[in-house]
Design an enzyme around this catalytic site. Structure first.
Site, PDB file in Angstrom:
ATOM      1  N   THR A 177      35.844 102.755  78.343  1.00 42.06           N
ATOM      2  CA  THR A 177      35.568 101.587  77.501  1.00 42.06           C
ATOM      3  C   THR A 177      34.126 101.685  77.017  1.00 42.06           C
ATOM      4  O   THR A 177      33.855 102.285  75.996  1.00 42.06           O
ATOM      5  CB  THR A 177      35.824 100.270  78.270  1.00 42.06           C
ATOM      6  OG1 THR A 177      35.135 100.316  79.525  1.00 42.06           O
ATOM      7  CG2 THR A 177      37.309 100.063  78.514  1.00 42.06           C
TER       8      THR A 177
ATOM      9  N   LYS B 157      36.657 105.393  85.472  1.00 39.62           N
ATOM     10  CA  LYS B 157      35.921 104.769  84.377  1.00 39.62           C
ATOM     11  C   LYS B 157      35.107 103.617  84.917  1.00 39.62           C
ATOM     12  O   LYS B 157      35.450 102.997  85.920  1.00 39.62           O
ATOM     13  CB  LYS B 157      36.865 104.289  83.263  1.00 39.62           C
ATOM     14  CG  LYS B 157      37.795 103.131  83.609  1.00 39.62           C
ATOM     15  CD  LYS B 157      37.219 101.746  83.571  1.00 39.62           C
ATOM     16  CE  LYS B 157      36.470 101.486  82.276  1.00 39.62           C
ATOM     17  NZ  LYS B 157      35.835 100.103  82.307  1.00 39.62           N
TER      18      LYS B 157
ATOM     19  N   THR C 261      34.793  98.380  92.279  1.00 39.12           N
ATOM     20  CA  THR C 261      34.494  97.830  90.966  1.00 39.12           C
ATOM     21  C   THR C 261      34.640  98.769  89.777  1.00 39.12           C
ATOM     22  O   THR C 261      33.640  99.164  89.204  1.00 39.12           O
ATOM     23  CB  THR C 261      33.091  97.257  91.002  1.00 39.12           C
ATOM     24  OG1 THR C 261      32.901  96.718  92.284  1.00 39.12           O
ATOM     25  CG2 THR C 261      32.912  96.196  89.977  1.00 39.12           C
TER      26      THR C 261
ATOM     27  N   GLU D  40      25.709 100.909  81.632  1.00 42.92           N
ATOM     28  CA  GLU D  40      25.472 100.479  80.250  1.00 42.92           C
ATOM     29  C   GLU D  40      23.977 100.411  79.933  1.00 42.92           C
ATOM     30  O   GLU D  40      23.277  99.481  80.337  1.00 42.92           O
ATOM     31  CB  GLU D  40      26.140  99.126  80.005  1.00 42.92           C
ATOM     32  CG  GLU D  40      27.645  99.234  79.978  1.00 42.92           C
ATOM     33  CD  GLU D  40      28.357  97.899  79.957  1.00 42.92           C
ATOM     34  OE1 GLU D  40      29.576  97.885  79.695  1.00 42.92           O
ATOM     35  OE2 GLU D  40      27.711  96.872  80.220  1.00 42.92           O
TER      36      GLU D  40
ATOM     37  N   ASN E 167      25.460  93.700  75.847  1.00 41.91           N
ATOM     38  CA  ASN E 167      26.402  92.742  76.426  1.00 41.91           C
ATOM     39  C   ASN E 167      26.302  91.337  75.845  1.00 41.91           C
ATOM     40  O   ASN E 167      26.870  90.391  76.396  1.00 41.91           O
ATOM     41  CB  ASN E 167      26.202  92.680  77.941  1.00 41.91           C
ATOM     42  CG  ASN E 167      26.803  93.875  78.654  1.00 41.91           C
ATOM     43  OD1 ASN E 167      28.002  93.949  78.848  1.00 41.91           O
ATOM     44  ND2 ASN E 167      25.955  94.829  79.022  1.00 41.91           N
TER      45      ASN E 167
END
Length: 419
Positions: free
Chosen positions: A156, A182, A193, A279, A401
């Site tokens: 993703t 992932k 997680t 990220e 985000n």
């Protein structure tokens, strides 16, 4: 014990008897051709084990897969990216069940032998009108050379593909383990997680595999954090089909120990790769706690420091701010004595006895400026220790985000949301 294995190619299709495929269903964007729907399948029955999120808000596929794993062993896993199918009510549960049912029918399996996993945006109904027609293509294209396609399809916000496979000798037979994973955001340990799928041709019983998986998860996926947020969709599914031809592994045997350690190696490699690909993060940091009174205390301190937004921001700014570290130690609710706490950045003392050490700040700053470094905290109260792998937090993480509006906009076009 040193693990006698070698790395090989193939990912989840490296072990004997496993095939896979991935297709584009346009789940997030109907105009996109990226792979977003995948299938892993063993041609022979498997022993299966898994762990799932402990978040009390669980996605529909998590609830369905947990039920399937309780009732029987899994032989196939269908997974999508782009939509989490979380907080979607009865419709979401039915979509997950229908996906398992369709794949089971095509593979001549029982519905309960198919696990369903999803990852993506929370709160949006699944665009089944685009997904369901792709199931036949997904099954028809199963191939032992498409393991990497699965790793690509489940991405993703990931920027790097995450897969690994190894080969080793057990009881005179060649045994293989393959995996893909992932995860890049919403990473905080309390099971696993993220998504991870592991395959093996080892011959092992259900109780042995359950034990090995839970122990390996505790020492790998439960030791990572990026942003302190636990997902609704976390799933680790391990399948073992016995195709290596080896005799069944016995509990407490040397073969079990080797397999268990190999499984943990695989999981830890995948777990670390998630943190490195966090990220927009820039640092990979290992937080080590020594000298705690209890294991629980060591864990509390390590996780408090690893999840502290202030600490993580300091690391991003190359600031060796040990004051922020010790304040996190203080609120961790572990048993501590302030005047006994030592903190090391890399090999250099930053804090000794709860006070500033004599190490020049420039030396500490050089360590924190590196892409990879350790933080060691010694409480001097006992022998317990714990370790967590974490990252910094960057302005780019926040920017990345800030909004998922584009996904909701597409869902509105699909007639799946009122907003």
């Amino acid at each position: 014990m040193s693990i006698p294995f070698r790395k090989i190619s193939g990912g989840v299709c490296a072990p004997k008897g496993f095939v896979a495929n991935a297709v584009s269903a346009g789940i997030k964007n109907p105009d996109s051709e990226r792979l977003d729907l995948a299938l892993i399948y063993s041609k022979t029955p498997c022993v299966a084990a898994g762990t799932f999120t402990t978040n009390r808000v669980k996605a529909a596929p998590v609830r369905v897969s947990q039920a399937h794993l309780r009732d029987r062993d899994i032989q196939a896993v269908v997974v999508n990216s782009g939509n989490a199918n979380a907080c979607t009510g009865v419709t979401g549960i039915q979509d997950a069940k229908n996906s398992a049912k369709a794949i089971a029918k095509a593979l001549d399996l029982r519905q309960g032998q198919v696990a369903v996993c999803s990852t993506g945006v929370i709160g949006l109904p699944m665009p089944m009108v685009r997904i369901a027609p792709k199931f036949s293509e997904l099954v028809e294209g199963l191939n032992p050379k498409k393991g990497t396609n699965v790793a690509r399809a489940i991405m993703t916000s990931d920027t790097k593909l995450k897969e690994i496979s190894i080969s080793m000798d057990l009881d005179g037979h060649k045994v293989k383990i393959g995996a893909c994973a992932k995860g890049a955001g919403m990473i905080c340990p309390s099971m696993a997680t993220m998504l991870c799928f592991i395959t093996s041709d080892v011959n092992i019983g259900k109780s042995c595999l359950d034990k090995a998986v839970h122990e390996a998860v505790e020492n790998s996926f439960n030791r990572i954090t990026i942003d302190g947020d636990m997902s609704t969709n976390d799933s680790v599914v391990v399948l073992a089909n016995g195709e290596s031809g080896m005799p069944r592994i016995k509990p407490k045997s040397k073969s079990y120990r080797i397999f268990r350690e190999s499984l943990e190696f695989i999981m830890l490699e995948m777990a670390k790769s998630l943190v490195r690909d966090g990220e927009r993060v820039t640092k990979f940091v290992t937080v080590k706690v020594n000298g705690a009174r209890t294991y629980s205390d060591a864990k509390k301190v390590a996780e408090a420091v690893a999840n502290s937004a202030l600490v993580k921001c300091s690391w991003n700014g190359n600031d060796p701010n040990w004051g922020r570290i010790i304040h996190a130690v203080g609120y961790s609710r572990a048993m501590i004595r302030e005047e006994m706490i030592d903190i090391y950045i890399g090999s250099k003392a930053a804090c000794l006895g709860g006070m500033e050490a004599n190490t020049p700040m420039d030396e500490l700053r050089k360590i924190v400026a590196q892409e990879k470094f350790d933080i060691t905290i010694d409480l001097h109260l006992g022998d317990a220790e714990y370790k967590v792998y974490t990252s910094d937090m960057s302005p780019e993480y926040i920017d990345f985000n800030r909004s998922e509006y584009a996904y909701w906009k597409q869902a509105r076009k699909d007639g799946l949301t009122k907003q």
